[in-house]
Design a protein around this motif. Structure first.
Motif, PDB file in Angstrom:
ATOM      1  N   HIS A 114       0.689  -1.240   0.136  1.00 43.96           N
ATOM      2  CA  HIS A 114      -0.217  -0.049  -0.035  1.00 43.96           C
ATOM      3  C   HIS A 114       0.988   1.280  -0.038  1.00 43.96           C
ATOM      4  O   HIS A 114       1.758   1.154   0.712  1.00 43.96           O
ATOM      5  CB  HIS A 114      -0.839   0.009   0.971  1.00 43.96           C
ATOM      6  N   GLU A 115       0.577   2.375  -0.700  1.00 41.00           N
ATOM      7  CA  GLU A 115       1.402   3.591  -0.719  1.00 41.00           C
ATOM      8  C   GLU A 115       1.559   4.126   0.810  1.00 41.00           C
ATOM      9  O   GLU A 115       2.621   4.763   0.590  1.00 41.00           O
ATOM     10  CB  GLU A 115       1.069   4.275  -1.861  1.00 41.00           C
ATOM     11  N   ASP A 116       0.684   4.049   1.648  1.00 40.85           N
ATOM     12  CA  ASP A 116       1.101   4.387   2.837  1.00 40.85           C
ATOM     13  C   ASP A 116       2.065   3.806   3.557  1.00 40.85           C
ATOM     14  O   ASP A 116       2.724   4.226   4.573  1.00 40.85           O
ATOM     15  CB  ASP A 116      -0.316   4.199   3.628  1.00 40.85           C
ATOM     16  N   GLU A 117       2.580   2.615   3.167  1.00 45.00           N
ATOM     17  CA  GLU A 117       3.792   2.034   3.745  1.00 45.00           C
ATOM     18  C   GLU A 117       5.099   2.617   3.345  1.00 45.00           C
ATOM     19  O   GLU A 117       6.122   2.401   4.104  1.00 45.00           O
ATOM     20  CB  GLU A 117       3.859   0.556   3.236  1.00 45.00           C
ATOM     21  N   HIS A 118       5.253   3.452   2.451  1.00 45.08           N
ATOM     22  CA  HIS A 118       6.507   4.260   2.343  1.00 45.08           C
ATOM     23  C   HIS A 118       6.962   5.130   3.662  1.00 45.08           C
ATOM     24  O   HIS A 118       6.171   5.483   4.427  1.00 45.08           O
ATOM     25  CB  HIS A 118       6.176   5.334   1.311  1.00 45.08           C
ATOM     26  N   PRO A 119       8.156   5.292   4.025  1.00 37.30           N
ATOM     27  CA  PRO A 119       9.381   4.564   3.305  1.00 37.30           C
ATOM     28  C   PRO A 119       9.605   2.998   3.567  1.00 37.30           C
ATOM     29  O   PRO A 119       9.403   2.750   4.673  1.00 37.30           O
ATOM     30  CB  PRO A 119      10.573   5.438   3.854  1.00 37.30           C
ATOM     31  N   ILE A 120       9.793   2.289   2.578  1.00 40.85           N
ATOM     32  CA  ILE A 120       9.924   1.075   2.540  1.00 40.85           C
ATOM     33  C   ILE A 120      11.024   0.410   1.899  1.00 40.85           C
ATOM     34  O   ILE A 120      11.195   0.768   0.554  1.00 40.85           O
ATOM     35  CB  ILE A 120       8.317   0.297   2.241  1.00 40.85           C
ATOM     36  N   ALA A 121      11.800  -0.502   2.502  1.00 48.72           N
ATOM     37  CA  ALA A 121      12.686  -1.225   1.615  1.00 48.72           C
ATOM     38  C   ALA A 121      12.623  -2.500   1.413  1.00 48.72           C
ATOM     39  O   ALA A 121      11.934  -3.133   2.307  1.00 48.72           O
ATOM     40  CB  ALA A 121      14.087  -1.205   2.573  1.00 48.72           C
ATOM     41  N   LEU A 122      12.889  -3.085   0.217  1.00 52.34           N
ATOM     42  CA  LEU A 122      12.806  -4.321  -0.026  1.00 52.34           C
ATOM     43  C   LEU A 122      13.988  -5.075   0.214  1.00 52.34           C
ATOM     44  O   LEU A 122      15.133  -4.811  -0.326  1.00 52.34           O
ATOM     45  CB  LEU A 122      12.492  -4.603  -1.637  1.00 52.34           C
ATOM     46  N   GLN A 123      13.997  -6.111   0.960  1.00 50.79           N
ATOM     47  CA  GLN A 123      15.009  -6.871   1.287  1.00 50.79           C
ATOM     48  C   GLN A 123      15.180  -8.085   0.582  1.00 50.79           C
ATOM     49  O   GLN A 123      14.233  -8.943   0.284  1.00 50.79           O
ATOM     50  CB  GLN A 123      15.213  -7.438   2.715  1.00 50.79           C
ATOM     51  N   LEU A 124      16.446  -8.495  -0.172  1.00 51.58           N
ATOM     52  CA  LEU A 124      16.661  -9.411  -0.975  1.00 51.58           C
ATOM     53  C   LEU A 124      17.610 -10.437  -0.483  1.00 51.58           C
ATOM     54  O   LEU A 124      18.574 -10.089   0.538  1.00 51.58           O
ATOM     55  CB  LEU A 124      17.392  -9.021  -2.331  1.00 51.58           C
ATOM     56  N   GLY A 125      17.399 -11.660  -0.724  1.00 51.39           N
ATOM     57  CA  GLY A 125      18.411 -12.765  -0.563  1.00 51.39           C
ATOM     58  C   GLY A 125      18.636 -13.324  -2.008  1.00 51.39           C
ATOM     59  O   GLY A 125      18.048 -13.869  -2.841  1.00 51.39           O
ATOM     60  N   GLY A 126      20.152 -13.295  -2.013  1.00 45.96           N
ATOM     61  CA  GLY A 126      20.783 -13.490  -3.370  1.00 45.96           C
ATOM     62  C   GLY A 126      22.280 -13.432  -3.437  1.00 45.96           C
ATOM     63  O   GLY A 126      22.506 -12.664  -2.366  1.00 45.96           O
ATOM     64  N   SER A 127      22.807 -13.671  -4.489  1.00 49.40           N
ATOM     65  CA  SER A 127      24.058 -13.599  -4.481  1.00 49.40           C
ATOM     66  C   SER A 127      24.632 -13.373  -6.099  1.00 49.40           C
ATOM     67  O   SER A 127      25.498 -12.712  -6.456  1.00 49.40           O
ATOM     68  CB  SER A 127      25.230 -14.416  -3.697  1.00 49.40           C
ATOM     69  N   ASP A 128      23.844 -13.829  -6.927  1.00 51.68           N
ATOM     70  CA  ASP A 128      24.136 -13.900  -8.304  1.00 51.68           C
ATOM     71  C   ASP A 128      24.124 -12.410  -9.057  1.00 51.68           C
ATOM     72  O   ASP A 128      22.644 -12.068  -8.528  1.00 51.68           O
ATOM     73  CB  ASP A 128      23.266 -14.865  -9.199  1.00 51.68           C
ATOM     74  N   PRO A 129      24.946 -11.983  -9.337  1.00 46.70           N
ATOM     75  CA  PRO A 129      24.673 -10.401  -9.786  1.00 46.70           C
ATOM     76  C   PRO A 129      23.660 -10.124 -10.754  1.00 46.70           C
ATOM     77  O   PRO A 129      22.840  -9.384 -10.599  1.00 46.70           O
ATOM     78  CB  PRO A 129      26.186 -10.041 -10.408  1.00 46.70           C
ATOM     79  N   ASP A 130      23.654 -11.293 -11.682  1.00 46.97           N
ATOM     80  CA  ASP A 130      22.423 -10.937 -12.694  1.00 46.97           C
ATOM     81  C   ASP A 130      21.121 -11.049 -12.228  1.00 46.97           C
ATOM     82  O   ASP A 130      20.124 -10.274 -12.459  1.00 46.97           O
ATOM     83  CB  ASP A 130      22.354 -11.951 -13.709  1.00 46.97           C
TER      84      ASP A 130
END
Ligand code: FMN
Length: 319
Positions: A44-60
């Motif tokens: 929901h746009e009210d959730e800003h500011p919001i960070a997306l946390q990624l799990g991964g390591s392959d650059p592409d």
């Protein structure tokens, strides 16, 4: 926090604090690239500011997932280099990447090339026997050279063998002093500390030494602690809703999700259980929700009934 927080938790927290940066739980790059993006990433746009946390390591893959996150409107991409679970070790991401600073640097570089929003890293003090301050500094320097300017440090090491993820959040001792030292020695970087912080006074104390603090379990266990955060740390004196007002403001949201999106009330209200923690009526609140929110037909009326069981303080209702 995986298996704990989701968009409904974040929307709830936004009624209590407007400024605190909120994060998604860790989402693997594979899930984002191949999975149901709307379900995983929608917010929901009210959730800003919001960070997306990624799990991964392959650059592409990290670059592709970061770009998808940017398209969805996230304000920041954060790479998880702190999670110790077995599944994560097999996938070569999470805390085992502390042993591979160059891999993290390549992923950061690829993500920074792919997006305009900030790319940040969450990591630990160290892993297994490689847990000296110097090793952490080498990790940070390598990743900073790839352009990461903000680091959130869970101030304890992880043991990859022998400790469960839950033990890895409790057993290795906290070493916040090393995070403070990191800030002293790398003042040009934004350094945040995390781990075991249970009160706003503790936050204030850490903020003498670092730029920011992150709260995990306390934010879930005691959500209303954040009622004083905007005034105290962001200089925003706007009135904060009382606990009762927080719930009343959620009625429309709950009605939408249960009536128009057919979501079980339980998925939303499980995050509300601790709102009245320590207040008169807290047990009745929890019990009414726990016993009824999963039933067919449960909806906003169920939430209203639960709220009526909690006495509303006089001065609060006048506010
Ligand atoms: C159930 C659970 C799930 C978690 N999931 C994540 C996650 O997805 N990403 C992450 O960076 N940390 C995750 N963590 C770790 C917390 O963010 C935090 O680093 C750790 O619990 C220490 O801080 P705290 O004492 O404030 O909770 C999780 C913690 C718990 C208890």
């Amino acid at each position: 926090m995986m298996k704990r927080t989701d968009r409904h938790y974040r929307f709830f927290m936004r009624q209590i604090t407007k400024h605190t940066l909120l994060y998604t739980e860790m989402l693997t790059t594979g899930a984002i690239i191949h999975g149901d993006r709307q379900r995983l990433l929608g917010f929901h746009e009210d959730e800003h500011p919001i960070a997306l946390q990624l799990g991964g390591s392959d650059p592409d893959e990290t670059a592709e997932a970061a770009a998808i996150g940017e398209d969805f409107g996230y304000d920041e991409i954060n790479l998880n280099v702190g999670c110790p679970s077995n599944r994560v070790q097999k996938g070569r991401f999470g805390v085992c990447l502390m042993n591979e600073p160059q891999t993290v640097a390549r992923a950061v570089e690829a993500m920074r090339d792919a997006v305009d929003i900030e790319v940040t890293v969450k990591h630990r003090i160290g892993v297994d026997d490689r847990d000296s301050y110097e090793e952490m500094l080498r990790f940070v320097d390598t990743v900073a050279a790839a352009g990461c300017r903000r680091f959130t440090v869970h101030a304890r090491k992880a043991w990859l063998q022998g400790l469960s993820p839950a033990e890895n959040r409790n057993v290795p001792p906290l070493r916040h002093d090393e995070v403070h030292r990191l800030k002293r020695e790398r003042p040009e970087l934004t350094i945040e500390t995390n781990g075991g912080i249970a009160s706003l006074d503790e936050c204030t104390a850490h903020l003498d030494a670092v730029d920011a603090v992150m709260l995990g379990r306390t934010a879930y266990r005691e959500p209303y602690l954040f009622a004083d955060v905007d005034r105290r740390f962001y200089g925003d004196d706007s009135p904060v809703p009382t606990r009762h007002e927080v719930i009343r403001r959620l009625f429309d949201y709950v009605a939408y999700w249960t009536e128009e999106r057919d979501l079980s009330l339980n998925h939303i209200t499980r995050h509300y259980l601790q709102l009245f923690r320590g207040q008169p009526g807290a047990r009745s609140w929890r019990r009414h929700i726990s016993e009824n929110a999963w039933r067919d037909g449960a909806g906003v009326h169920t939430l209203r009934e639960a709220l009526e069981l909690v006495p509303e303080p006089q001065e609060e209702s006048a506010a």
